[in-house]
Design an enzyme around this catalytic site. Sequence first.
Site, PDB file in Angstrom:
ATOM      1  N   TYR A  28     -28.722   5.171  11.423  1.00 38.77           N
ATOM      2  CA  TYR A  28     -27.909   3.994  11.133  1.00 38.77           C
ATOM      3  C   TYR A  28     -28.668   3.010  10.244  1.00 38.77           C
ATOM      4  CZ  TYR A  28     -24.942  -0.090  11.994  1.00 38.77           C
ATOM      5  OH  TYR A  28     -24.126  -1.190  11.837  1.00 38.77           O
ATOM      6  N   SER A  73     -26.313  -4.310   7.727  1.00 32.73           N
ATOM      7  CA  SER A  73     -26.800  -4.535   9.085  1.00 32.73           C
ATOM      8  C   SER A  73     -28.187  -5.163   9.044  1.00 32.73           C
ATOM      9  CB  SER A  73     -26.875  -3.201   9.837  1.00 32.73           C
ATOM     10  OG  SER A  73     -27.550  -3.337  11.078  1.00 32.73           O
TER      11      SER A  73
END
Length: 257
Positions: free
Chosen positions: A162, A149
């Site tokens: 995350y 990400s």
Amino acid sequence: MTSYLDELFGLTGRTAVVTGGSSGIGRAMALALGRAGARIVLVARREAPLVEVVAELRGHGVEAGSISADLADREAVKGAATAIIAEFGSPDILVNSAAVNLRPPLGELSDEVWDLTLAANLTAPFMLGQAFAPAMAARGWGRIVNVVSQQAFRAYGNSGAYGAAKAGLVGLTRSQAEAWSPQGVCCNAIAPGVVHTPLTDAVFADPTKVSVHTARTMIGRNGVPGDFAGCVVFLASNAGQAVTGQTLFVDGGYSAT
């Protein structure tokens, strides 16, 4: 021309495991790998979407199957790995695309959300790599592709657990490359930009946020799952034989601004 491209990018005779392959980026990658010749094994939690994507793959003439498992559960991950090897044999390609994307403000982040996010986004890819990569190395050929990400590299939008998990996955990718690349197992990560998938529905429900992210790209649009088809085939095929330990940004220039 066709035979040359087959030599470079063809995956006939290979078996690819794709976690999170029932939707979004994982689905697009599974379809691309299958249409490049690989046999596909999907791993995800929900049965119904798995059945749909297996049918879609078979509609393209791809040999495909699936395993339903909750990848946030260690025992379920172990069971899935065992079932894959028993039913489909030891895979040649592992794509870790499954993820949990819970991002409360850090001050509200509970132990439960932290544990769940790390388990699904980092521990499961580690465990599946441990289950499959030694056999790849013994055969002298293998590929691991981890989907990471932007938030592994920069904090925005309540990165929280995350971002920490995806940053860990970038580090794991390098560790896997160090361990297994000498035996022909190339291990790389792909970093998407802002892509509309079920994980990002909340972002794309806000037109202002969508516009802000669009403006940051160089191509004038946010990502779509199809952007990752060619990238994963490249990294999974003989074309990527000298690429390992890297993170490929597939983000329309988002990370360059």
